[in-house]
Design a protein around this motif. Structure first.
Motif, PDB file in Angstrom:
ATOM      1  N   CYS A 365     105.163 -53.526  39.395  1.00 12.82           N
ATOM      2  CA  CYS A 365     104.931 -52.193  38.809  1.00 12.82           C
ATOM      3  C   CYS A 365     105.626 -52.039  37.457  1.00 12.82           C
ATOM      4  CB  CYS A 365     105.387 -51.081  39.743  1.00 12.82           C
ATOM      5  SG  CYS A 365     104.705 -51.182  41.404  1.00 12.82           S
ATOM      6  N   ASN A 367     105.782 -52.137  33.217  1.00 12.33           N
ATOM      7  CA  ASN A 367     105.030 -51.938  31.985  1.00 12.33           C
ATOM      8  C   ASN A 367     105.921 -52.328  30.808  1.00 12.33           C
ATOM      9  OD1 ASN A 367     103.147 -50.890  30.002  1.00 12.33           O
ATOM     10  ND2 ASN A 367     104.450 -49.083  29.872  1.00 12.33           N
ATOM     11  N   LEU A 386     100.469 -51.506  30.469  1.00 12.75           N
ATOM     12  CA  LEU A 386      99.827 -50.592  31.408  1.00 12.75           C
ATOM     13  C   LEU A 386      98.553 -49.999  30.818  1.00 12.75           C
ATOM     14  CD1 LEU A 386     100.091 -49.325  34.213  1.00 12.75           C
ATOM     15  CD2 LEU A 386     101.269 -47.392  33.147  1.00 12.75           C
ATOM     16  N   TRP A 403     100.630 -55.066  35.918  1.00 12.60           N
ATOM     17  CA  TRP A 403     101.319 -54.106  36.794  1.00 12.60           C
ATOM     18  C   TRP A 403     101.561 -54.671  38.188  1.00 12.60           C
ATOM     19  CZ3 TRP A 403      99.326 -50.687  40.826  1.00 12.60           C
ATOM     20  CH2 TRP A 403     100.182 -49.629  41.139  1.00 12.60           C
ATOM     21  N   SER A 435     109.384 -50.271  31.503  1.00 13.15           N
ATOM     22  CA  SER A 435     109.445 -49.129  32.422  1.00 13.15           C
ATOM     23  C   SER A 435     108.898 -49.514  33.784  1.00 13.15           C
ATOM     24  CB  SER A 435     108.650 -47.939  31.859  1.00 13.15           C
ATOM     25  OG  SER A 435     107.307 -48.305  31.600  1.00 13.15           O
ATOM     26  N   TYR A 436     109.393 -48.827  34.795  1.00 19.18           N
ATOM     27  CA  TYR A 436     108.866 -48.960  36.149  1.00 19.18           C
ATOM     28  C   TYR A 436     107.840 -47.856  36.327  1.00 19.18           C
ATOM     29  CZ  TYR A 436     108.599 -49.145  41.240  1.00 19.18           C
ATOM     30  OH  TYR A 436     108.139 -49.253  42.531  1.00 19.18           O
ATOM     31  N   GLU A 437     106.608 -48.223  36.660  1.00 19.02           N
ATOM     32  CA  GLU A 437     105.523 -47.254  36.803  1.00 19.02           C
ATOM     33  C   GLU A 437     105.096 -47.217  38.272  1.00 19.02           C
ATOM     34  OE1 GLU A 437     104.643 -45.513  34.210  1.00 19.02           O
ATOM     35  OE2 GLU A 437     105.515 -46.705  32.573  1.00 19.02           O
ATOM     36  N   TYR A 442     100.999 -43.734  34.064  1.00 21.76           N
ATOM     37  CA  TYR A 442     102.096 -43.115  33.321  1.00 21.76           C
ATOM     38  C   TYR A 442     102.566 -41.782  33.920  1.00 21.76           C
ATOM     39  CZ  TYR A 442     101.688 -46.457  29.443  1.00 21.76           C
ATOM     40  OH  TYR A 442     101.684 -47.590  28.678  1.00 21.76           O
ATOM     41  N   GLN A 445     106.997 -42.396  35.735  1.00 21.03           N
ATOM     42  CA  GLN A 445     107.637 -43.444  34.936  1.00 21.03           C
ATOM     43  C   GLN A 445     109.145 -43.354  34.992  1.00 21.03           C
ATOM     44  OE1 GLN A 445     107.859 -43.378  30.406  1.00 21.03           O
ATOM     45  NE2 GLN A 445     106.305 -44.976  30.702  1.00 21.03           N
ATOM     46  N   ARG A 446     109.778 -44.526  35.035  1.00 17.72           N
ATOM     47  CA  ARG A 446     111.234 -44.622  34.928  1.00 17.72           C
ATOM     48  C   ARG A 446     111.554 -45.664  33.856  1.00 17.72           C
ATOM     49  NH1 ARG A 446     114.087 -40.952  36.503  1.00 17.72           N
ATOM     50  NH2 ARG A 446     115.777 -42.202  37.300  1.00 17.72           N
TER      51      ARG A 446
END
Length: 480
Positions: A365, A367, A386, A403, A435-437, A442, A445-446
């Motif tokens: 996961c 991006n 992503l 992803w 980022s972690y999606e 989007y 998102q983290r």
């Protein structure tokens, strides 16, 4: 800065409000403590103090543009009210030099029963203009406000956008030495905002001092040279606008992490496991739960909370980075069509960006993306893996999903992003992010790692071969 070279000087400024639980306590505070002082007793207190602003100091030079940023409740509006003199400070001093025009609240100073025309005269004369001066400039005010026949209708019938149009039109026509603008412009439509920013830039070129407050980071970056970041009524950082906005993004990220940690607390207690201060969101449908658990476990070990989080991030990377950690950007480079390092491109060239990364966790996961900004700080473009995955999921193109790629702890990997050079002549900055999606859209998102000034490149023109003006090539053609 010389003693005569400033427009605004703030020294040790603070504003304290007394908070009472009941009206009775307010009456007690008014009567009892003075009597106790007369009798030599220690005065009692029936209220609690709330410092909306505390220990703020800075100077703004003549003709300088200065930004104020911070979350709601950080003290921005209180600071502006103290500078304009609408409220008195509890401690400290404020000095201003020259005529001040302030746009703080929608329709402040307007009488709702009067027409727009009447309020133009009323507001302008309160700001120091004579009736004849208003007559002379009324047509310009009406044209800038552009509210048509509503000008002769009571202000109480106006929308919020119409109010701010009229208020701003009056303020900029008094030829201020200092212009103070709060978030009020955010309610205007796109055309009016364009007109406002154009007018602000004209005032800046004429040597007017600007004090600008906005949550729109690009506006602050474009319009201001220096800025201050407030949190809880105190200064967090002050310096160049770009550096302060980076600190602001770090602060927002830190507080967002703390918020999600709070949401995860009941689940963590139920499972009798330690809480990650910056947990990843729950995985999307079809994504392995182990990836999210691995990320959460890593973050719980690496990411402390509060001020320690800010220090840890800065210690792990550098002052231009922030994020929850787990996967990091190691380096970013620009290359030509053949894969050779290159930092200068011409229209028609291929720009290839390589992002080298390293992971300390097992996850998917992910991006990997970039944001490209011009030398003036304007965002030109943002894109990531992503974006391509979303096209594949929508059936618009074929290929594997990055992803869904399983990334192992200790793995080093890289991503190539490629595009044709259609940019105008300028110097460009690349910001890189991982980022972690939780979902491939989007919406959850983290940020694991964000790196400002990750790389730079320049675009030039071969004017005898191919030339265009502006920030981007639209590949325009002529016919006759």
């Amino acid at each position: 800065m010389s003693s005569d070279d400033y427009s605004i000087r703030v020294n040790g400024l603070g504003k304290c409000y007394e908070i009472y639980e009941t009206p009775r306590d307010r009456l007690k505070q008014f009567i009892i403590p003075p009597l106790q002082r007369l009798t030599g007793c220690q005065p009692s207190s029936y209220c609690r103090e709330y410092w909306a602003l505390q220990d703020i100091s800075f100077e703004i030079r003549k003709g300088e543009s200065f930004g104020i940023v911070g979350r709601n409740g950080s003290g921005k509006s209180t600071l502006l009210q103290l500078i304009t003199g609408t409220i008195a400070p509890t401690v400290g001093t404020v000095e201003t030099r020259g005529r001040v025009a302030a746009l703080l609240e929608l329709g402040s100073g307007f009488n709702p029963e009067f027409t727009g025309r009447d309020n133009v005269y009323l507001n302008a004369m309160l700001l120091g203009m004579t009736h004849d001066e208003v007559d002379e400039r009324f047509d310009k005010i009406a044209a800038f406000a552009d509210i048509g026949d509503h000008l002769d209708q009571p202000v109480k019938t106006y929308s919020s956008g119409m109010l701010v149009r009229l208020a701003f039109a009056v303020q900029v026509q008094i030829e201020p030495d200092i212009l103070i603008v709060d978030e009020a412009l955010a309610v205007g439509d796109a055309l009016f905002q364009k007109r406002c920013f154009g007018r602000i830039e004209k005032l800046l070129s004429d040597g007017v001092t600007l004090l600008f407050v906005s949550h729109d980071q690009e506006s602050v970056r474009t319009l201001t040279n220096r800025a201050i970041l407030l949190k809880g009524g105190r200064e967090v950082s002050m310096g160049s606008a770009s550096q302060v906005l980076l600190d602001y993004r770090k602060l927002l990220h830190q507080e967002e992490s703390a918020y999600f940690a709070t949401l995860m607390q009941p689940t963590a207690e139920k499972n009798q496991t330690s809480v990650a201060p910056a947990p990843a969101p729950a995985p999307a449908s079809g994504v392995s739960a182990s990836a999210a658990e691995s990320l959460t476990s890593s973050l719980s070990k690496e990411q402390p909370s509060g001020d320690e989080a800010h220090s840890a991030i800065a210690g792990r990377a550098d002052q231009m980075s922030f994020g929850d950690g787990g996967v990091e950007v190691v380096s970013v480079g620009t290359f030509d069509r053949e894969g050779e390092p290159c930092a200068v491109f011409y229209p028609g060239d291929v720009i290839r960006i390589r992002i080298d990364c390293v992971s300390r966790i097992d996850t998917d996961c992910i991006n990997v993306g970039v944001r490209i900004r011009s030398r003036e700080g304007i965002k030109i473009y943002s894109w990531g893996t992503l974006n391509q995955d979303m096209q594949v999921l929508a059936g618009l193109r074929e290929g594997d999903l990055f992803w869904k790629r399983q990334i192992k702890a200790g793995e080093q990997f890289h991503v190539w992003l490629e595009c044709d050079c259609t940019l105008g002549s300028n110097l460009y900055e690349i910001q890189a992010s991982i980022s972690y999606e939780a979902k491939p859209d989007y919406s959850a998102q983290r940020i694991l790692h964000w790196k400002d000034e990750a790389a730079f490149f320049q675009t030039l023109m071969r004017q005898d071969e191919y030339f265009f003006g502006g920030i981007s090539d639209l590949h325009m053609a002529a016919r006759w």
